[in-house]
Design an enzyme around this catalytic site. Structure first.
Site, PDB file in Angstrom:
ATOM      1  N   GLY A  31     -32.622 128.948  23.311  1.00  0.00           N
ATOM      2  CA  GLY A  31     -33.844 129.187  24.489  1.00  0.00           C
ATOM      3  C   GLY A  31     -34.417 127.761  24.759  1.00  0.00           C
ATOM      4  O   GLY A  31     -34.040 126.546  24.274  1.00  0.00           O
ATOM      5  N   ALA A  32     -35.577 127.764  25.685  1.00  0.00           N
ATOM      6  CA  ALA A  32     -36.178 126.557  25.980  1.00  0.00           C
ATOM      7  C   ALA A  32     -35.199 125.810  26.823  1.00  0.00           C
ATOM      8  O   ALA A  32     -34.930 124.433  26.400  1.00  0.00           O
ATOM      9  CB  ALA A  32     -37.009 125.703  24.826  1.00  0.00           C
ATOM     10  N   LEU A  33     -34.403 126.501  27.619  1.00  0.00           N
ATOM     11  CA  LEU A  33     -33.048 125.825  28.104  1.00  0.00           C
ATOM     12  C   LEU A  33     -33.469 124.691  29.053  1.00  0.00           C
ATOM     13  O   LEU A  33     -34.324 124.701  29.634  1.00  0.00           O
ATOM     14  CB  LEU A  33     -32.446 127.143  28.874  1.00  0.00           C
ATOM     15  CG  LEU A  33     -32.284 128.303  28.208  1.00  0.00           C
ATOM     16  CD1 LEU A  33     -31.469 129.520  29.197  1.00  0.00           C
ATOM     17  CD2 LEU A  33     -31.284 127.914  27.011  1.00  0.00           C
ATOM     18  N   HIS A  37     -27.809 123.150  28.516  1.00  0.00           N
ATOM     19  CA  HIS A  37     -27.399 124.661  28.320  1.00  0.00           C
ATOM     20  C   HIS A  37     -26.810 125.042  29.792  1.00  0.00           C
ATOM     21  O   HIS A  37     -25.886 125.814  29.576  1.00  0.00           O
ATOM     22  CB  HIS A  37     -28.823 125.489  27.887  1.00  0.00           C
ATOM     23  CG  HIS A  37     -29.344 125.206  26.707  1.00  0.00           C
ATOM     24  ND1 HIS A  37     -30.687 124.495  26.521  1.00  0.00           N
ATOM     25  CD2 HIS A  37     -28.951 125.060  25.605  1.00  0.00           C
ATOM     26  CE1 HIS A  37     -30.888 124.501  25.379  1.00  0.00           C
ATOM     27  NE2 HIS A  37     -29.959 124.763  24.707  1.00  0.00           N
ATOM     28  N   GLN A  61     -31.825 129.047  10.232  1.00  0.00           N
ATOM     29  CA  GLN A  61     -31.324 127.626  10.200  1.00  0.00           C
ATOM     30  C   GLN A  61     -32.318 126.581  10.040  1.00  0.00           C
ATOM     31  O   GLN A  61     -32.158 125.391  10.235  1.00  0.00           O
ATOM     32  CB  GLN A  61     -30.364 127.443  11.465  1.00  0.00           C
ATOM     33  CG  GLN A  61     -31.170 127.443  12.578  1.00  0.00           C
ATOM     34  CD  GLN A  61     -30.307 127.517  13.930  1.00  0.00           C
ATOM     35  OE1 GLN A  61     -29.536 128.599  14.214  1.00  0.00           O
ATOM     36  NE2 GLN A  61     -29.942 126.356  14.588  1.00  0.00           N
ATOM     37  N   LYS A 149     -24.019 117.471  21.772  1.00  0.00           N
ATOM     38  CA  LYS A 149     -25.194 116.884  21.185  1.00  0.00           C
ATOM     39  C   LYS A 149     -25.194 117.187  19.778  1.00  0.00           C
ATOM     40  O   LYS A 149     -25.614 116.470  18.888  1.00  0.00           O
ATOM     41  CB  LYS A 149     -26.413 117.176  21.881  1.00  0.00           C
ATOM     42  CG  LYS A 149     -27.535 116.319  21.243  1.00  0.00           C
ATOM     43  CD  LYS A 149     -28.914 116.572  21.989  1.00  0.00           C
ATOM     44  CE  LYS A 149     -29.301 117.938  21.416  1.00  0.00           C
ATOM     45  NZ  LYS A 149     -29.960 117.790  20.169  1.00  0.00           N
ATOM     46  N   GLN A 153     -22.641 120.589  14.094  1.00  0.00           N
ATOM     47  CA  GLN A 153     -22.582 121.833  14.357  1.00  0.00           C
ATOM     48  C   GLN A 153     -21.298 122.272  14.749  1.00  0.00           C
ATOM     49  O   GLN A 153     -20.693 123.240  14.374  1.00  0.00           O
ATOM     50  CB  GLN A 153     -23.782 122.326  15.297  1.00  0.00           C
ATOM     51  CG  GLN A 153     -23.792 123.749  15.718  1.00  0.00           C
ATOM     52  CD  GLN A 153     -24.953 124.244  16.321  1.00  0.00           C
ATOM     53  OE1 GLN A 153     -25.874 124.413  15.728  1.00  0.00           O
ATOM     54  NE2 GLN A 153     -25.014 124.203  17.695  1.00  0.00           N
ATOM     55  N   SER A 185     -32.735 117.890  25.125  1.00  0.00           N
ATOM     56  CA  SER A 185     -32.875 118.796  24.075  1.00  0.00           C
ATOM     57  C   SER A 185     -34.203 119.460  24.116  1.00  0.00           C
ATOM     58  O   SER A 185     -34.984 119.365  24.900  1.00  0.00           O
ATOM     59  CB  SER A 185     -33.343 117.797  22.704  1.00  0.00           C
ATOM     60  OG  SER A 185     -33.691 118.644  21.756  1.00  0.00           O
ATOM     61  N   ARG A 187     -36.382 120.120  22.277  1.00  0.00           N
ATOM     62  CA  ARG A 187     -37.421 119.586  21.451  1.00  0.00           C
ATOM     63  C   ARG A 187     -38.145 118.628  22.178  1.00  0.00           C
ATOM     64  O   ARG A 187     -39.171 118.267  21.954  1.00  0.00           O
ATOM     65  CB  ARG A 187     -36.880 119.014  19.959  1.00  0.00           C
ATOM     66  CG  ARG A 187     -36.521 119.893  19.005  1.00  0.00           C
ATOM     67  CD  ARG A 187     -36.206 119.322  17.743  1.00  0.00           C
ATOM     68  NE  ARG A 187     -36.261 120.636  16.507  1.00  0.00           N
ATOM     69  CZ  ARG A 187     -35.132 121.121  16.252  1.00  0.00           C
ATOM     70  NH1 ARG A 187     -33.986 120.966  17.063  1.00  0.00           N
ATOM     71  NH2 ARG A 187     -35.128 122.065  15.376  1.00  0.00           N
TER      72      ARG A 187
HETATM   73  O1  PAF Z   1     -27.438 124.983  18.929  1.00  0.00           O
HETATM   74  C1  PAF Z   1     -28.229 125.802  18.744  1.00  0.00           C
HETATM   75  O2  PAF Z   1     -29.198 125.952  19.646  1.00  0.00           O
HETATM   76  C2  PAF Z   1     -28.321 126.759  17.848  1.00  0.00           C
HETATM   77  O3  PAF Z   1     -27.881 125.954  16.619  1.00  0.00           O
HETATM   78  C3  PAF Z   1     -27.239 127.911  17.711  1.00  0.00           C
HETATM   79  C4  PAF Z   1     -25.778 127.501  17.929  1.00  0.00           C
HETATM   80  C5  PAF Z   1     -27.651 128.733  19.033  1.00  0.00           C
HETATM   81  C6  PAF Z   1     -27.478 129.097  16.580  1.00  0.00           C
HETATM   82  O4  PAF Z   1     -28.850 129.317  16.490  1.00  0.00           O
END
Ligand code: PAF
Length: 280
Positions: A31-33, A37, A61, A149, A153, A185, A187
């Site tokens: 979220g917080a798109l 995204h 996580q 980014k 991951q 991001s 954040r």
């Molecule tokens: O990249 C993210 O926003 C997160 O790590 C994900 C892939 C949605 C998993 O929670």
């Protein structure tokens, strides 16, 4: 756009769509798109008949409780942005819905997670792999969309898909940047105006490091120069700069023809942890 909050609702939707021969895309998010995204969602809508977007701030996580608490949450705004981008189903579950009981299973990605984010955020990729696996099982996508980014991951998810034989295609899109180079991001929303003004330094440092790599400057020298440039700005506390093999993510001591390297940075800026990378 339909909104589902339970796994059962999402499963039923997915079964019906698959039964009708529709191709499904999944865009997992917290979220917080932002535009990064939304570009994934638009691309998914071009490729597939159904675009499922999950918005779930995944507690497993986060290794820092403050980071989890302060992570921006704006589900109404996210929902409003998703429909015009082509999302057909928004999955907005609670923590109890995703984790009806604590998970016992633990993922170990070996050397892939012993560096950078994995080394600095213990348990992070276990949490990512757990939630991504759950989402893959629930949404059963033909294609899953991730941003570059989060370079490490992507490598971990690629390994997850291969090791667990998930029958889907991983689609990776380049990092989307603000006009001053700052990687988009969620954040970034937490940056104060002064921190936001300083933030493009991360990309400038990466771009300078990429130039040095192209010139053949030794990785250790590139790393030291980048760390020094970040540390020189008082608002920054660099966490790491790595010059790594883009495939294995292991630090490189030199360059080999035909082998891409990735430059990765993590730095704290006025209490906000930011990451970015460039592939050379
Ligand atoms: O990249 C993210 O926003 C997160 O790590 C994900 C892939 C949605 C998993 O929670």
């Amino acid at each position: 756009m339909q909104v589902f909050t339970t796994a059962a609702e999402l499963r039923a939707h997915v079964e019906a769509a698959r039964g009708a021969g529709r191709r499904l895309a999944l865009v997992p998010t917290m979220g917080a798109l932002h535009e990064g995204h939304l570009q994934l969602v638009r691309a998914a809508a071009q490729d597939c008949d159904e675009v499922i977007v999950s918005v779930f701030v995944n507690p497993t996580q986060f290794n820092n409780p403050d980071d989890l608490r302060l992570y921006p949450r704006q589900p109404e705004q996210d929902a409003a942005a998703l429909a015009p981008a082509g999302c057909t189903a928004l999955f907005l579950p609670t923590v109890a819905e995703v984790y009806p009981q604590p998970t016992v299973l633990r993922f170990d990605f070996g050397p892939l997670e012993q560096v950078m984010e994995g080394a600095h955020r213990p348990g992070h990729f276990n949490g990512v792999a757990t939630v991504v696996s759950k989402l893959f099982h629930l949404a059963r996508p033909h294609r899953a969309y991730f941003g570059q980014k989060d370079f490490q991951q992507v490598a971990v998810v690629r390994q997850l898909i291969a090791d667990l034989s998930f029958d889907l295609e991983l689609v990776v899109y380049p990092t989307v940047r603000e006009t001053d180079g700052l990687a988009m991001s969620s954040r970034n929303a937490r940056l104060t105006p002064a921190a936001r003004a300083a933030a493009p330094l991360i990309y400038q440092v990466l771009a300078q490091a990429a130039t040095q790599v192209r010139q053949g400057v030794a990785p250790a020298e590139v790393q030291a120069a980048a760390l020094a440039a970040l540390a020189h700005e008082p608002q920054f506390t660099p966490e790491y700069v790595e010059v790594a093999d883009a495939q294995t993510l292991q630090p490189v001591a030199g360059y080999e023809p035909g082998r891409a390297v990735v430059l990765c940075v993590a730095a704290h800026l006025a209490g906000v942890r930011l990451i970015d990378n460039i592939v050379v």
